[in-house]
Design an enzyme around this catalytic site. Structure first.
Site, PDB file in Angstrom:
ATOM      1  N   ASP A 108     -96.617 -21.405 -10.706  1.00  0.00           N
ATOM      2  CA  ASP A 108     -95.265 -21.595 -10.186  1.00  0.00           C
ATOM      3  C   ASP A 108     -94.592 -22.785 -10.866  1.00  0.00           C
ATOM      4  OD1 ASP A 108     -95.810 -19.580  -8.384  1.00  0.00           O
ATOM      5  OD2 ASP A 108     -96.367 -20.973  -6.774  1.00  0.00           O
TER       6      ASP A 108
HETATM    7  N1  URA Z   1    -101.050 -19.924  -6.183  1.00  0.00           N
HETATM    8  C1  URA Z   1     -99.818 -20.375  -5.903  1.00  0.00           C
HETATM    9  O1  URA Z   1     -99.384 -20.335  -4.763  1.00  0.00           O
HETATM   10  N2  URA Z   1     -99.089 -20.889  -6.900  1.00  0.00           N
HETATM   11  C2  URA Z   1     -99.548 -21.004  -8.178  1.00  0.00           C
HETATM   12  O2  URA Z   1     -98.838 -21.504  -9.049  1.00  0.00           O
HETATM   13  C3  URA Z   1    -100.831 -20.523  -8.451  1.00  0.00           C
HETATM   14  C4  URA Z   1    -101.564 -19.980  -7.437  1.00  0.00           C
END
Ligand code: URA
Length: 240
Positions: free
Chosen positions: A105
């Site tokens: 993310d």
């Molecule tokens: N899980 C999440 O919630 N975000 C990420 O970036 C990776 C795994």
């Protein structure tokens, strides 16, 4: 197969196209037994031998980079509005057509794998492969020992999906409102770690991927820096 000499040398990591033009012009490049005078001559990367200052070059078609992803960048190759992780790459990697193998993310940090090897990316991202991914997170909420078993058994997230077993290690917890944890999951649903904690009424306030398969993030990498992975390191990811 035939390719331009400057592209070949760029793929060998000799430098940017501009540097390479200069190197060729300086007379430092030899193809087999002849001096190469121009960047646009064609060579056969499987048969011809290319030397720079007398040293033989090794052709690399595929490369695999570990990036320590900073916050604020998206794991994509293009975006109209947001900065992509590709913008962080040095000029010498630009012509490789790299893409992120997997997604973090925008606010997640840590181990992001970049490659131009589509088959490899497909393989490690395949849900059948069950490659482990480990995350460090800080959590707002109550994290108790009983959550370890809950995560191990799989937990139902907001869309009704039951996650596969995940390994929760509690590094620190005040049993009330703050914890630091490591979570290892073997799948990659959208926002999975955040949603797993939401499912137990907690909130991820910081997230960083620290490991893929058995390969740990190199903590000496500054945010946005990359390092090229060796064959042995790549095998640690896939567990082969
Ligand atoms: N899980 C999440 O919630 N975000 C990420 O970036 C990776 C795994």
């Amino acid at each position: 197969m035939s390719m331009r000499l400057d592209k070949f040398l760029a793929d060998c990591g000799i430098g940017s196209r501009k540097d390479i033009k200069k190197i060729i012009k300086s007379g430092a490049v030899r193809v087999n037994n002849s001096n190469a005078s121009s960047p646009d001559i064609h060579i056969d990367e499987n048969k011809d031998e290319v030397f720079v200052n007398g040293r033989k070059t090794e052709y690399e078609k595929y490369i695999y980079l570990m990036m320590n992803k900073p916050k604020g960048y998206i794991s994509a190759t293009e975006d109209k509005y947001k900065k992509t992780v590709l913008l962080l790459l040095d000029e010498k990697y630009k012509h490789f057509d790299l893409f992120p193998a997997g997604r973090l993310d925008i606010d997640t940090e840590g181990f992001l794998l970049l490659t131009n090897d589509g088959n490899f990316a497909h393989n490690i991202l395949s849900p059948k492969k069950h490659i482990n991914k480990t995350y460090f997170a800080t959590i707002e909420g109550k994290i108790l020992d009983e959550h370890i078993k809950l995560f191990e058994d799989g937990i139902i997230i907001d869309d009704g999906y039951k996650t596969l077993g995940a390994h929760l290690e509690i590094l620190k917890s005040d049993n009330e409102s703050y914890a630091e944890i490591l979570l290892t999951i073997c799948e990659g649903k959208f926002h999975q770690v955040k949603r797993m904690f939401e499912a137990i009424g907690a909130k991820v306030t910081y997230l960083k991927r620290t490991k893929m398969g058995n390969l740990e993030l190199d903590e000496s990498l500054e945010y946005g820096q990359v390092k090229k992975l060796t064959k042995e390191e790549i095998l640690k990811i896939t567990g082969e």
